[in-house]
Design a protein around this motif. Structure first.
Motif, PDB file in Angstrom:
ATOM      1  N   SER A  12      -6.932  -0.184  -1.074  1.00  0.00           N
ATOM      2  CA  SER A  12      -7.009  -1.546  -1.618  1.00  0.00           C
ATOM      3  C   SER A  12      -5.722  -2.307  -1.340  1.00  0.00           C
ATOM      4  CB  SER A  12      -7.272  -1.486  -3.126  1.00  0.00           C
ATOM      5  OG  SER A  12      -8.493  -0.821  -3.393  1.00  0.00           O
ATOM      6  N   ARG A  13      -4.583  -1.612  -1.514  1.00  0.00           N
ATOM      7  CA  ARG A  13      -3.306  -2.291  -1.261  1.00  0.00           C
ATOM      8  C   ARG A  13      -3.168  -2.658   0.220  1.00  0.00           C
ATOM      9  NH1 ARG A  13       2.703   0.034  -2.882  1.00  0.00           N
ATOM     10  NH2 ARG A  13       3.902  -1.749  -2.034  1.00  0.00           N
ATOM     11  N   THR A  14      -3.585  -1.752   1.109  1.00  0.00           N
ATOM     12  CA  THR A  14      -3.527  -2.045   2.544  1.00  0.00           C
ATOM     13  C   THR A  14      -4.440  -3.211   2.906  1.00  0.00           C
ATOM     14  OG1 THR A  14      -3.083   0.286   2.979  1.00  0.00           O
ATOM     15  CG2 THR A  14      -3.802  -1.061   4.845  1.00  0.00           C
ATOM     16  N   ILE A  16      -5.388  -5.679   0.905  1.00  0.00           N
ATOM     17  CA  ILE A  16      -4.814  -6.917   0.382  1.00  0.00           C
ATOM     18  C   ILE A  16      -3.668  -7.397   1.270  1.00  0.00           C
ATOM     19  CG2 ILE A  16      -3.530  -7.921  -1.551  1.00  0.00           C
ATOM     20  CD1 ILE A  16      -5.181  -6.135  -3.407  1.00  0.00           C
ATOM     21  N   ASP A  17      -2.805  -6.453   1.692  1.00  0.00           N
ATOM     22  CA  ASP A  17      -1.704  -6.828   2.584  1.00  0.00           C
ATOM     23  C   ASP A  17      -2.223  -7.399   3.901  1.00  0.00           C
ATOM     24  OD1 ASP A  17       0.058  -5.996   0.689  1.00  0.00           O
ATOM     25  OD2 ASP A  17       0.496  -4.058   1.615  1.00  0.00           O
ATOM     26  N   THR A  18      -3.288  -6.784   4.431  1.00  0.00           N
ATOM     27  CA  THR A  18      -3.863  -7.275   5.692  1.00  0.00           C
ATOM     28  C   THR A  18      -4.441  -8.669   5.530  1.00  0.00           C
ATOM     29  OG1 THR A  18      -4.405  -4.996   6.325  1.00  0.00           O
ATOM     30  CG2 THR A  18      -5.540  -6.760   7.503  1.00  0.00           C
ATOM     31  N   ILE A  20      -3.562 -10.936   3.314  1.00  0.00           N
ATOM     32  CA  ILE A  20      -2.470 -11.890   3.127  1.00  0.00           C
ATOM     33  C   ILE A  20      -1.836 -12.242   4.472  1.00  0.00           C
ATOM     34  CG2 ILE A  20      -0.161 -12.172   2.154  1.00  0.00           C
ATOM     35  CD1 ILE A  20      -1.105 -10.585  -0.279  1.00  0.00           C
ATOM     36  N   ARG A  21      -1.595 -11.223   5.290  1.00  0.00           N
ATOM     37  CA  ARG A  21      -1.012 -11.480   6.606  1.00  0.00           C
ATOM     38  C   ARG A  21      -1.944 -12.339   7.470  1.00  0.00           C
ATOM     39  NH1 ARG A  21       0.622  -5.175   7.389  1.00  0.00           N
ATOM     40  NH2 ARG A  21       2.414  -5.152   5.974  1.00  0.00           N
TER      41      ARG A  21
END
Length: 382
Positions: A12-14, A16-18, A20-21
């Protein structure tokens, strides 16, 4: 025991980071596009001109000037000198034609001959057409008052078209200057185009697709748009010198017909008949008629000389590109539309003809697997 929740949280964190980027990159791309959008047509037109004129630079390089910059400057100066003067004359003729028509309509000096009685006997529309024609012949002022809103809209449209021609001429000169800068760095630009295309489509297909796009741009620019522009200049200058009414508008119509791949004789023959009907059979009119008729057939000679070899674009693609480009981009769109659509057409069919990835994997797998044929004694022996 904690492997499942940790993997889910990490995923989930990966994600979300993707996201956002990706959102930041998309926002930056949209912001850059908004900044670049006012110059989009100008840059695209400059790239098309640079690709079209670059073979001339490679031929002249070293023969006149040693450097690419000076050679490109010489070519652009010659092109502006050769094309700008007749284009300016045609532009002024267009403005004159529109102003003259509006002046005649304003003063009511335009006289229409009365219709024949047989017109009323035409089926379906005969009587209405007869009444309209009779009103125009007997009371043009009342007709103008009746259709005042339509005339106002047509006048505004005509003035907008004239303004578009002027802006198009300025944009054309600006695009030529920018094209000269691109040509001065032609080799660097070619390497950059190959790198970009290779990054998008793969290193094995990048150079081939770059060469295909370049050939398509040159084929359409030289064989369609270039020939239509040359033919417009040849015929339009003759119209202006002969004093043909509406010479500039007729020249623009010839340009449009040329881009649509329709014969210019659709306009030249009626003009020749009009000149003979109004001025009679004189030596000057005979010379004018012969020159205009031959110039109207010049595309049959120029196309085999200028049309790109090995690149075929169907006429409907060019026609749709010309009409759509003119509607969306005005005079510049008339040139850019068919070229952009032709490139997209070629790239689309290259993608269609590319074998599917599954077929490629099957072929590679079959070529690497050991043969299942029997290899016992006697197999393959004579």
């Amino acid at each position: 025991m904690m492997q499942g929740p940790i993997s889910t949280a990490l995923y989930s964190r990966t994600l979300i980071d993707t996201l956002i980027r990706f959102g930041l990159v998309a926002l930056l791309a949209m912001f850059c596009f908004e900044i670049f959008r006012p110059f989009l047509n100008l840059i695209v037109w400059a790239i098309i001109l640079a690709i079209t004129l670059y073979p001339l630079q490679t031929r002249l390089r070293g023969k006149v000037f040693a450097g690419d910059g000076r050679t490109a400057t010489l070519i652009i100066a010659l092109v502006i000198a050769v094309l700008l003067v007749p284009t300016y004359l045609l532009g002024m003729a267009v403005i004159e034609s529109v102003e003259r028509a509006m002046d005649i309509a304003r003063r009511g000096e335009f006289h229409v001959p009365p219709p024949a009685e047989s017109v009323a006997g035409w089926p379906v529309v005969g009587q209405r057409f007869y009444d309209f024609w009779l009103l125009a012949a007997t009371d043009a002022t009342a007709l103008a008052q009746k259709f005042a809103p339509q005339i106002k809209v047509a006048s505004i449209t005509a003035l907008s078209a004239v303004g578009g021609v002027g802006v198009g001429l300025l944009m054309f000169v600006g695009a030529l200057i920018i094209a000269g800068i691109f040509m001065a760095y032609g080799e660097l630009g070619e390497r950059s185009a190959i790198r970009i295309m290779s990054r998008i489509t793969g290193s094995d297909r990048g150079p081939r697709l770059t060469a295909l796009c370049t050939a398509t741009v040159r084929a359409v620019a030289q064989g369609v748009v270039g020939i239509a522009f040359i033919q417009m200049l040849l015929i339009g200058i003759a119209f202006v010198m002969a004093g043909v009414p509406g010479a500039g508008l007729l020249a623009l119509a010839i340009l449009l017909l040329g881009i649509m791949q329709l014969p210019a004789t659709l306009i030249t023959i009626p003009v020749i008949l009009f000149v003979f009907a109004t001025d009679g059979m004189s030596v000057g009119n005979v010379v004018f008629a012969a020159y205009v008729f031959v110039a109207g057939l010049a595309d049959n000679v120029l196309k085999p000389l200028l049309l790109g070899r090995g690149v075929e674009v169907p006429m409907p693609v060019v026609l749709i590109g010309a009409l759509g480009g003119m509607v969306t981009g005005g005079i510049l769109g008339l040139f850019i539309g068919p070229i952009a659509l032709a490139v997209a057409y070629q790239l689309f069919w290259q993608w269609v003809d590319q074998p599917p990835l599954q077929s490629v994997e099957t072929t590679v797998k079959a070529s690497t697997e050991p043969s299942s044929l029997p290899t016992g004694p006697g197999v393959g022996e004579e």
